[in-house]
Design a protein around this motif. Structure first.
Motif, PDB file in Angstrom:
ATOM      1  N   SER A 149       0.832  -1.216   0.000  1.00 49.38           N
ATOM      2  CA  SER A 149       0.000   0.000   0.000  1.00 49.38           C
ATOM      3  C   SER A 149       0.859   1.255   0.000  1.00 49.38           C
ATOM      4  O   SER A 149       0.667   2.186   0.803  1.00 49.38           O
ATOM      5  CB  SER A 149      -0.944   0.001   1.209  1.00 49.38           C
ATOM      6  N   VAL A 150       1.820   1.286  -0.913  1.00 49.58           N
ATOM      7  CA  VAL A 150       2.728   2.429  -1.006  1.00 49.58           C
ATOM      8  C   VAL A 150       1.977   3.620  -1.595  1.00 49.58           C
ATOM      9  O   VAL A 150       1.364   3.526  -2.662  1.00 49.58           O
ATOM     10  CB  VAL A 150       3.955   2.083  -1.887  1.00 49.58           C
ATOM     11  N   ALA A 151       2.034   4.757  -0.924  1.00 48.13           N
ATOM     12  CA  ALA A 151       1.324   5.963  -1.368  1.00 48.13           C
ATOM     13  C   ALA A 151       2.192   6.782  -2.310  1.00 48.13           C
ATOM     14  O   ALA A 151       3.409   6.635  -2.363  1.00 48.13           O
ATOM     15  CB  ALA A 151       0.921   6.799  -0.153  1.00 48.13           C
ATOM     16  N   ALA A 152       1.542   7.679  -3.057  1.00 45.80           N
ATOM     17  CA  ALA A 152       2.239   8.540  -4.007  1.00 45.80           C
ATOM     18  C   ALA A 152       2.794   9.776  -3.294  1.00 45.80           C
ATOM     19  O   ALA A 152       2.428  10.928  -3.581  1.00 45.80           O
ATOM     20  CB  ALA A 152       1.305   8.946  -5.142  1.00 45.80           C
ATOM     21  N   THR A 153       3.681   9.571  -2.327  1.00 42.14           N
ATOM     22  CA  THR A 153       4.318  10.650  -1.583  1.00 42.14           C
ATOM     23  C   THR A 153       5.830  10.481  -1.682  1.00 42.14           C
ATOM     24  O   THR A 153       6.338   9.539  -2.291  1.00 42.14           O
ATOM     25  CB  THR A 153       3.886  10.604  -0.108  1.00 42.14           C
ATOM     26  N   GLU A 154       6.561  11.442  -1.059  1.00 40.96           N
ATOM     27  CA  GLU A 154       8.017  11.325  -1.072  1.00 40.96           C
ATOM     28  C   GLU A 154       8.458  10.068  -0.332  1.00 40.96           C
ATOM     29  O   GLU A 154       9.396   9.384  -0.753  1.00 40.96           O
ATOM     30  CB  GLU A 154       8.632  12.575  -0.417  1.00 40.96           C
ATOM     31  N   THR A 155       7.789   9.756   0.762  1.00 43.66           N
ATOM     32  CA  THR A 155       8.108   8.529   1.490  1.00 43.66           C
ATOM     33  C   THR A 155       7.799   7.309   0.635  1.00 43.66           C
ATOM     34  O   THR A 155       8.555   6.333   0.619  1.00 43.66           O
ATOM     35  CB  THR A 155       7.294   8.462   2.798  1.00 43.66           C
ATOM     36  N   GLY A 156       6.682   7.380  -0.094  1.00 43.53           N
ATOM     37  CA  GLY A 156       6.327   6.275  -0.976  1.00 43.53           C
ATOM     38  C   GLY A 156       7.338   6.092  -2.094  1.00 43.53           C
ATOM     39  O   GLY A 156       7.676   4.962  -2.461  1.00 43.53           O
ATOM     40  N   GLN A 157       7.850   7.224  -2.625  1.00 43.68           N
ATOM     41  CA  GLN A 157       8.868   7.148  -3.675  1.00 43.68           C
ATOM     42  C   GLN A 157      10.133   6.486  -3.144  1.00 43.68           C
ATOM     43  O   GLN A 157      10.762   5.665  -3.825  1.00 43.68           O
ATOM     44  CB  GLN A 157       9.177   8.558  -4.195  1.00 43.68           C
ATOM     45  N   LEU A 158      10.524   6.825  -1.924  1.00 42.82           N
ATOM     46  CA  LEU A 158      11.692   6.197  -1.304  1.00 42.82           C
ATOM     47  C   LEU A 158      11.463   4.707  -1.119  1.00 42.82           C
ATOM     48  O   LEU A 158      12.372   3.891  -1.365  1.00 42.82           O
ATOM     49  CB  LEU A 158      11.992   6.868   0.033  1.00 42.82           C
ATOM     50  N   THR A 159      10.257   4.346  -0.723  1.00 45.63           N
ATOM     51  CA  THR A 159       9.937   2.927  -0.545  1.00 45.63           C
ATOM     52  C   THR A 159      10.022   2.182  -1.862  1.00 45.63           C
ATOM     53  O   THR A 159      10.530   1.059  -1.932  1.00 45.63           O
ATOM     54  CB  THR A 159       8.522   2.774   0.057  1.00 45.63           C
ATOM     55  N   ARG A 160       9.513   2.817  -2.947  1.00 41.92           N
ATOM     56  CA  ARG A 160       9.594   2.185  -4.269  1.00 41.92           C
ATOM     57  C   ARG A 160      11.048   1.991  -4.697  1.00 41.92           C
ATOM     58  O   ARG A 160      11.405   0.961  -5.280  1.00 41.92           O
ATOM     59  CB  ARG A 160       8.842   3.030  -5.297  1.00 41.92           C
ATOM     60  N   MET A 161      11.897   2.972  -4.415  1.00 39.07           N
ATOM     61  CA  MET A 161      13.320   2.853  -4.753  1.00 39.07           C
ATOM     62  C   MET A 161      13.969   1.715  -3.974  1.00 39.07           C
ATOM     63  O   MET A 161      14.773   0.949  -4.519  1.00 39.07           O
ATOM     64  CB  MET A 161      14.038   4.177  -4.485  1.00 39.07           C
ATOM     65  N   LEU A 162      13.604   1.604  -2.693  1.00 35.75           N
ATOM     66  CA  LEU A 162      14.161   0.525  -1.879  1.00 35.75           C
ATOM     67  C   LEU A 162      13.680  -0.838  -2.360  1.00 35.75           C
ATOM     68  O   LEU A 162      14.444  -1.814  -2.370  1.00 35.75           O
ATOM     69  CB  LEU A 162      13.786   0.733  -0.406  1.00 35.75           C
TER      70      LEU A 162
END
Length: 368
Positions: free
Chosen positions: A274-287
């Motif tokens: 449930s990754v959101a379209a936020t800066e934190t979510g972008q970091l999670t997608r990169m990880l």
């Protein structure tokens, strides 16, 4: 395309008849996929077909098979990069923090370091254009084989086996890899402006690819015979201009396509998290992307046998996606509607019988 000369060497000259049969079967099952999509306008992806035919269990099953297949293809890309870079730069050695790194494993790490930033991109459309280099790579490889035959080895018919039963399962598995694009057919069909032309597109592309594959297989087997390697580029003589061109175009293709291959995997992981379209979510997608890349690097450095990996993909996964699932889904969707003709039932039963015979042959030969 890199492995079809090896496939021919494993099965012998008569296995080309099976190559033609596999191409015809995969063309027909491609048309069945389109028929399944035409049954319901809401169907846009391959898992959607599974949902329509077999419900939620069907969606999960075909999704799992597709993700595993894509993951193994990503590993094969890295193996391919390492093998061909080692061909271009033999004996490469680097010392890092007192640890001596060399050979294919080092070059796999180098390739992964170049690939990693491309997996962080939000918009992969640029890579889609770059991956069109694959067309140039196919032409360059065929031209390189012709050049090698004319200028170096000659065409001496070194491969003399008409039929090699013990190598036939490997040949068939690799032949299935050639035509296993069915997982993306729904996406291509959905994106077409004139969807009615898809069968023509499928037929033309199948014929052109078949001719290209067959030419590469025959040239490679004529030149190198039973000594042909799982990647025919490894047979090309080092230091030659045509060898460098063939390998470089192959390397660029894999670099461009890796991110496209793992994107559905990372997207599925992000969806479950449930990754959101936020800066934190972008970091999670990169990880997430980084973790997937690292895991494929570890396996690529461990499983270094390209031919066996591609054979496994062909035998265990591609056949499911390209043959079994389209046939069973089509029967399930249209049988209840009374839209399946007796000729179609006979053709599908025949295809399933051929696949069953292949599986049985694979197990029987594997016991000796």
């Amino acid at each position: 395309m890199l492995s079809v000369p090896y496939a021919l060497s494993q099965g012998g000259w008569l296995s080309l008849a099976l190559f033609v049969l596999v191409g015809a079967v995969c063309y027909y099952t491609g048309k069945l996929i389109v028929r399944c999509m035409q049954a319901d306008d809401s169907v846009r992806t391959y898992p959607d077909i599974g949902q329509l035919a077999f419900g939620a269990h069907g969606r999960r099953a075909i999704g799992l098979v597709m993700y595993v297949e894509l993951y193994l293809v990503a590993i094969s890309f890295l193996i391919l990069e390492g093998d061909n870079l080692d061909k271009l730069f033999p004996g490469t050695v680097v010392e890092l923090l007192g640890y001596r790194m060399h050979g294919k494993q080092l070059l796999v790490l180098v390739a992964a370091a170049v690939i990693l930033p491309t997996t962080w991109l939000k918009n992969l459309s640029m890579l889609a254009y770059v991956s069109a280099v694959g067309l140039i790579a196919s032409a360059a490889l065929t031209a390189s084989l012709v050049w090698a035959g004319v200028a170096e080895k000659g065409f001496h018919v070194k491969g003399s086996d008409l039929l090699n039963l013990s190598g036939l399962p490997t040949s068939l598995s690799l032949y299935f890899v050639c035509f296993a694009g069915h997982g993306v057919f729904p996406t291509v069909y959905s994106s077409m402006r004139k969807k009615r032309h898809f069968p023509k597109v499928l037929l033309i592309s199948s014929v052109l690819c078949s001719l290209n594959y067959a030419l590469a297989a025959i040239l490679g087997y004529l030149i190198y015979g039973d000594d042909v390697q799982a990647q025919v580029t490894l047979n090309l003589p080092s230091g030659r201009l045509y060898t460098r061109i063939a390998i470089l175009t192959t390397l660029i293709t894999q670099l461009a396509k890796y991110a496209l291959v793992i994107q559905p995997i990372t997207a599925a992981i992000d969806k479950n998290l449930s990754v959101a379209a936020t800066e934190t979510g972008q970091l999670t997608r990169m990880l997430t992307s980084t973790a997937v890349v690292v895991s494929t690097v570890v396996l690529a450095c461990t499983v270094t046998f390209f031919g066996y990996l591609m054979s496994f993909i062909g035998s265990s996964l591609n056949i499911t996606v390209s043959v079994l699932f389209p046939c069973l889904s089509y029967l399930k969707i249209y049988k209840a509607r009374g839209g399946v003709r007796h000729v179609e039932v006979a053709a599908i039963v025949g295809i399933l019988a051929v696949v069953g015979t292949y599986t049985s042959l694979n197990h029987i030969i594997g016991t000796f």
